[in-house]
Design a protein around this motif. Structure first.
Motif, PDB file in Angstrom:
ATOM      1  N   ALA A   1      78.758  11.779  19.455  1.00 27.38           N
ATOM      2  CA  ALA A   1      77.822  10.736  19.870  1.00 27.38           C
ATOM      3  C   ALA A   1      76.672  10.663  18.882  1.00 27.38           C
ATOM      4  CB  ALA A   1      77.273  11.024  21.268  1.00 27.38           C
TER       5      ALA A   1
ATOM      6  N   MET B   1      70.835  12.415  24.601  1.00 22.98           N
ATOM      7  CA  MET B   1      72.211  12.313  24.115  1.00 22.98           C
ATOM      8  C   MET B   1      73.012  13.559  24.478  1.00 22.98           C
ATOM      9  SD  MET B   1      73.418  12.140  20.117  1.00 22.98           S
ATOM     10  CE  MET B   1      72.643  13.751  19.834  1.00 22.98           C
TER      11      MET B   1
ATOM     12  N   SER C   1      76.168  13.377  26.988  1.00 25.29           N
ATOM     13  CA  SER C   1      77.472  13.599  26.373  1.00 25.29           C
ATOM     14  C   SER C   1      78.165  14.837  26.919  1.00 25.29           C
ATOM     15  CB  SER C   1      77.319  13.712  24.853  1.00 25.29           C
ATOM     16  OG  SER C   1      76.786  12.525  24.308  1.00 25.29           O
TER      17      SER C   1
END
Length: 210
Positions: free
Chosen positions: A161, A187, A191
């Protein structure tokens, strides 16, 4: 193609490795407090004593271990000891959360495809330890954060990502890096949650979640 996912019943087991303040670790600990997240931090390892990352783990009641490179006769021995310590906790996923040591062959042989790391730039741009400073010095208008599967190289693994962060005209390294870290934490939490709930596959340089 190599496919990964939880191999133990119940929440996925995370081992998190730290070298400093542990802000990414704290974000994961906070996320894991919600059973719907689907994971639990079962251990935190470090290469240094007396760091805030270990204190965060201890406050959360999470077991810790420390292996300092200087306590081993060579780097491969240290690498093997870290691998053994991580393996003892039977992780589904190992997360580098500011861990400032490169994984060696013994570690990757046991956790290849299941060891992830973040980097404060949009890889493959600006690898290494000064991602934010290098981006600022180059004059890019957009940088960001990357989550990737660790391999034998330096920040060269398959990308899971990425999050973009605008570079402002009045940014210095500290202000830019702070905004990157905010994006990085979000993130990482999002993720890792998706990976442990849905599984993931690594096919050459392509990572597919779900």
């Amino acid at each position: 193609m190599t496919t990964h996912g939880p191999v133990t019943p119940g929440p996925a087991r995370l081992v998190v490795l730290v070298s400093g303040s542990g802000t990414n670790l704290q974000a994961l600990l906070d996320a894991c407090a919600d059973p719907a997240y689907g994971a639990v931090v079962v251990a935190v390892g470090a290469d240094r004593d007396g760091i805030e990352g270990l204190a965060r783990a201890e406050r959360a009641g999470v077991p810790t271990f420390v292996h300092r490179v200087r306590d081993f006769h060579d780097r491969p021995a240290w690498d093997a000891a870290v691998a053994d310590a991580v393996a003892a906790h039977e992780p589904d996923l190992v997360v580098s959360a500011g861990f400032m040591k490169l994984a060696g062959p013994a570690f990757l042989a046991r956790f290849g495809g299941r060891y992830v790391n973040t980097h404060p730039a949009l890889l493959p741009s600006f690898p290494g330890t000064h991602g934010a400073a290098d981006a600022l010095a180059y004059g890019v208008k957009v940088t960001g954060a990357t989550l990737f599967v660790v391999d034998e190289g330096v920040d060269t693994g398959a990308i899971i990502a990425q999050r973009a962060v605008e570079v402002l005209d009045d940014d210095d390294v500290a202000s830019l890096h702070e905004r990157i870290k905010v994006a990085e934490r979000s993130m990482l939490v999002e993720s890792v949650g998706r990976m442990v709930r849905s599984g993931w596959s690594v096919n050459a340089r392509r990572v597919t979640v779900g």
